[in-house]
Design an enzyme around this catalytic site. Structure first.
Site, PDB file in Angstrom:
ATOM      1  N   ASP A   1       0.838  -1.202   0.000  1.00 17.42           N
ATOM      2  CA  ASP A   1       0.000   0.000   0.000  1.00 17.42           C
ATOM      3  C   ASP A   1       0.876   1.256   0.000  1.00 17.42           C
ATOM      4  O   ASP A   1       2.075   1.207   0.293  1.00 17.42           O
ATOM      5  CB  ASP A   1      -0.885  -0.047   1.268  1.00 17.42           C
ATOM      6  CG  ASP A   1      -2.161   0.753   1.144  1.00 17.42           C
ATOM      7  OD1 ASP A   1      -2.291   1.546   0.183  1.00 17.42           O
ATOM      8  OD2 ASP A   1      -3.028   0.600   2.021  1.00 17.42           O
TER       9      ASP A   1
ATOM     10  N   ASP B   1     -10.513   2.208  -3.349  1.00 18.88           N
ATOM     11  CA  ASP B   1     -11.050   1.964  -2.004  1.00 18.88           C
ATOM     12  C   ASP B   1     -12.570   1.961  -2.018  1.00 18.88           C
ATOM     13  O   ASP B   1     -13.200   1.581  -1.039  1.00 18.88           O
ATOM     14  CB  ASP B   1     -10.573   3.056  -1.040  1.00 18.88           C
ATOM     15  CG  ASP B   1      -9.253   2.689  -0.401  1.00 18.88           C
ATOM     16  OD1 ASP B   1      -8.845   1.516  -0.505  1.00 18.88           O
ATOM     17  OD2 ASP B   1      -8.623   3.581   0.201  1.00 18.88           O
TER      18      ASP B   1
HETATM   19  C1  DGJ Z   1      -5.808   1.945   1.955  1.00 20.68           C
HETATM   20  C2  DGJ Z   1      -6.144   0.725   1.161  1.00 20.68           C
HETATM   21  O1  DGJ Z   1      -6.611   1.064  -0.087  1.00 20.68           O
HETATM   22  C3  DGJ Z   1      -7.163  -0.091   1.935  1.00 20.68           C
HETATM   23  O2  DGJ Z   1      -7.565  -1.187   1.185  1.00 20.68           O
HETATM   24  C4  DGJ Z   1      -6.542  -0.513   3.231  1.00 20.68           C
HETATM   25  O3  DGJ Z   1      -5.473  -1.375   2.990  1.00 20.68           O
HETATM   26  C5  DGJ Z   1      -6.102   0.704   4.016  1.00 20.68           C
HETATM   27  N1  DGJ Z   1      -5.255   1.563   3.221  1.00 20.68           N
HETATM   28  C6  DGJ Z   1      -5.362   0.305   5.259  1.00 20.68           C
HETATM   29  O4  DGJ Z   1      -4.799   1.371   5.910  1.00 20.68           O
END
Ligand code: DGJ
Length: 739
Positions: A477, A547
């Site tokens: 990430d 997201d």
């Molecule tokens: C952003 C990601 O896109 C989410 O899927 C998740 O992993 C969060 N960060 C966790 O902090």
């Protein structure tokens, strides 16, 4: 032969396209033609424009009609009469910014070699690729410029990059070094770009070109949620099924620029590469600078074809061959199910239930390390949070593996929290400019990936966990963009190199991990789709698309993304309702019907689901597995555009290579009383083949399904006495050939 060389003329031929350029009278390269394949000729006099225009600088007094501004150039500089934005600019030791790169020679190399420091395309499968390397020299600075053209004939793709080498004695500065320039003879095109924001990535924007410069780009240190490096130019009448279109993409994940300049003669110059803002490179004697690769493709057969040929190209010549064709596991991720609130038993209960439903991999997301209970702490401390997981990650992994599930783990390698042991030990590893405050983003700061010690530290931490917990998968990430760009490891005159050196550090860490642990599947992520690009895809074959897991939003995000990237690259999850990003309540069937068209996953606490919901999920997973090859490797067609009209309907389809199996889906956002009749026109079937549509007794020929279409009944049978709303509904059609 896909590269035809006549005296000073180069004709790159793919199965359906021709790309032609030549050495001009001044020794520089001029573009002649790119488009539908044409016959080779000893010369193409009609493809150059040599008309004298008054008051425009000419190359020489005796060549008044050689006016650089009016010529289609191949890789232009600024300062010798071409006033359009250039492909590169160099400041010499004396401060002069003039370059004249004259043709020296060429080489043809069989195949396509990988670049060493950057993600790149390749031809491991002997797919007839050839690489043309043109060498040009600037006599004053003693710089060499090589232009590389890798020709992939069967996907109608050409990959370009440039390399500058300083053969002189003194350091020069590259102020600008783009990867691709394409001068087109007219500007009668629409520009298709993919723009948005966090949770609303890659929405299609289509606008006619206009006079002047139009561009998309990023200065965020990541390719960004806001714009994407993929763009297309299409004739105004080009649609999904017919018409001319060019596609451009960049194999790069940092600051980029895609620009089209329409000049006074209505010609169009396309430029693609590292964004020159926030870029500068000191090229000392003997050093070279390699630009990222740019991917270029053309078709006269519409936008579906463009996406398909570029997508097929990536799957064969960009994505790690170990994973490119391998079925991607159906996963469950605990993020939206638990957020930071979990312990080993809770996670194991979710995994056990998921296993019952047919899911194949459990992914532990954020919150397992340091003392992380929210997003304010612990980034950089990649050791287990003992209060949550007292037995360690390896113990949890053993339990998950014991359930016959694969196990994956989340990292955010490039980040650091102030409240972390790493920051206390190495505050100097954080990106910040001298005497400036650090700008927080999501309560966190950025590690200096240009510092080799940082890369070594992260490699050590991540490899230890891969080995201890036998990780099958890593979600990488990146949840904030870069500010105060600066590296303690660089001298003042090299600070403009930071943004690119940061990316080189990221790529080096990826390269080391994927080389040493080749079995680990990586999924890239940047707060969802903030780094959804070909640079990432080289190392991480799939990416978390957004997201936003709301089915309605996802329909548009995945539809937009599909123009530039194949379905196998798109992580797509079913989550709980009301949706955490929009509050919307959509049916479970619709959420699944959208997520099928990608790498399916679930992101909810399945232990909280009702018996009916579990049964539905089990059936969905079984359905997906039965058609997984189609969803992940099939040929994808966009049918009805949810960005068009009132945006109430979207539909798409996947079909097998032999045209015998297909799955299509149609989505309706809001129900409407007495709506217009709708037919679904399928694509890619065999016209003379008989087909059965599941749930329908009629036997169809392929031509009927494609040209007469399927009638889609109004989803609300009556306006009276309706108990359930049919807003946000989906219908999935399974089409199989019968003999
Ligand atoms: C952003 C990601 O896109 C989410 O899927 C998740 O992993 C969060 N960060 C966790 O902090």
């Amino acid at each position: 032969m896909s590269i035809l060389v006549k005296e000073h003329q180069f004709h790159l031929q793919t199965d359906h396209t021709s790309y032609i350029f030549h050495v001009m009278a001044n020794g520089e390269l001029g573009q002649l033609y790119y488009g539908q394949r044409i016959h080779d000729q000893p010369a193409f006099p009609e493809l150059t424009v040599r008309e004298e225009h008054g008051a425009i600088p000419a190359w020489r007094l005796d060549q008044p009609d050689f006016q650089p501004e009016t010529l289609k150039q191949e890789f232009a500089s600024l300062g010798k009469g071409d006033y359009r934005d250039p492909a590169f600019q160099i400041t010499g030791p004396d401060g002069s910014r003039i370059s004249e790169f004259r043709y020296q020679d060429y080489r043809i190399i069989p195949g396509k070699q990988r670049l060493t420091e950057l993600p790149s395309t390749f031809d491991d499968s002997d797919d007839d690729a050839q690489t043309l390397v043109i060498t040009l020299v600037d006599a004053v600075t003693n710089l060499t410029l090589t232009l590389n053209y890798a020709v992939f004939p069967h996907q109608d793709v050409i990959v370009r990059s440039a390399q500058f080498t300083n053969q002189g004695q003194q350091t020069v500065t590259l102020n600008r070094a783009l990867s691709l320039q394409l001068d087109l003879p007219d500007a009668n095109y629409d520009l298709l770009q993919f723009s948005g924001s966090w949770a609303r990535e890659r929405h299609l924007v289509r606008q006619p070109l206009r006079s002047g410069i139009q561009s998309v780009g990023s200065l965020r240190g990541a390719s960004s949620h806001q714009q994407n490096p993929f763009i297309a130019l299409a004739r105004p009448d080009t649609n999904e099924d017919q018409g001319a279109a060019f596609g451009f993409n960049l194999v790069y994940s940092g600051n980029f620029l895609d620009q089209v300049e329409v000049d006074a003669f209505d010609t169009a110059r396309v430029l693609t590469g590292i964004n020159p803002t926030e870029f500068g490179w000191q090229l000392a004697a003997g050093q070279h600078f390699q630009t990222p690769e740019a991917v270029l493709s053309y078709t006269s057969a519409g936008l579906n074809q463009l996406s398909q040929q570029m997508g097929t190209f990536y799957q064969h010549h960009l994505v790690n061959p170990r994973f490119a064709q391998q079925p991607r596991p159906v996963l469950i991720n605990n993020w939206e199910g638990t957020y930071f609130d979990f312990d080993e038993d809770k996670l194991t209960a979710i995994a056990r239930e998921a296993k019952q439903l047919g899911i194949e991999m459990f992914v532990l997301d954020d919150g397992w390390f340091g003392h992380r209970d929210d997003d304010t702490t612990s980034l950089g401390d990649w050791d287990v949070y003992a209060a949550k997981l007292p037995n360690g990650i390896a113990h949890l992994a053993d339990r998950i593996h014991g359930l016959d599930l694969q196990f994956g783990l989340w990292f955010e390698p490039e980040m650091i929290s102030i409240d972390s042991d790493l920051y206390r030990a190495h505050p100097d590893w954080t990106v910040v400019a001298p005497q400036r405050e650090m700008t927080p983003g999501r309560n966190q700061f950025v590690l200096d990936m240009a510092n080799p010690a940082v890369v070594d530290y992260l490699y050590g931490k991540i490899s230890k966990l891969i080995k201890e917990a036998h990780l099958d998968y890593i979600k990488w990430d990146m949840n904030r963009n870069i500010t105060e760009s600066f590296s303690d490891t660089l001298p003042a005159e090299r600070q403009a190199e930071f943004a690119h050196r940061y990316m080189l550090g990221v790529y080096q860490l990826y390269a080391r991990l994927t080389t040493d642990y080749p079995h680990v599947l990586f999924e890239s992520c940047a707060s969802g789709g903030g780094r959804f690009d070909l640079g990432m895809m080289y190392y991480a074959p799939q990416a978390w698309t957004s997201d936003d897991t709301d089915a309605v939003e996802r329909l548009r995000i995945q539809y937009g993304t599909s123009y530039g990237y194949p379905l196998a690259m798109m992580g797509a999850h079913v989550s709980a309702v009301p949706n955490d990003q929009t509050g919307r309540i959509t049916p479970l069937e619709t959420r699944a019907a959208v997520a099928y068209f990608g790498d399916l996953g679930y992101e909810l606490d399945v232990t909280k689901c009702s018996a009916e919901e579990k049964a539905a999920i089990k059936a969905q997973v079984a359905f997906y597995k039965a058609h997984r090859e189609l969803f992940q490797q099939g040929t994808f067609y966009r049918l009805d555009n949810p960005f068009a009209g009132d945006g109430n309907v979207g539909s798409w389809q996947v079909v097998s290579d032999d045209g015998r199996h297909a799955v299509a889906a149609r989505y309706q956002i809001l129900n409407q009383p007495n709506p217009a009749y709708h037919r679904l026109y399928l694509r890619g079937l065999q016209p003379d083949q008989r087909y059965q549509v599941a749930g329908d007794d009629h036997v169809y020929f392929g031509d009927e399904l494609m040209h007469a279409g399927l009638f889609v009944p109004h989803l609300l049978g009556t306006t009276q006495g309706v108990e359930a709303s049919t807003d946000f509904s989906a219908r999935v059609f399974v089409i199989d050939a019968i003999d």
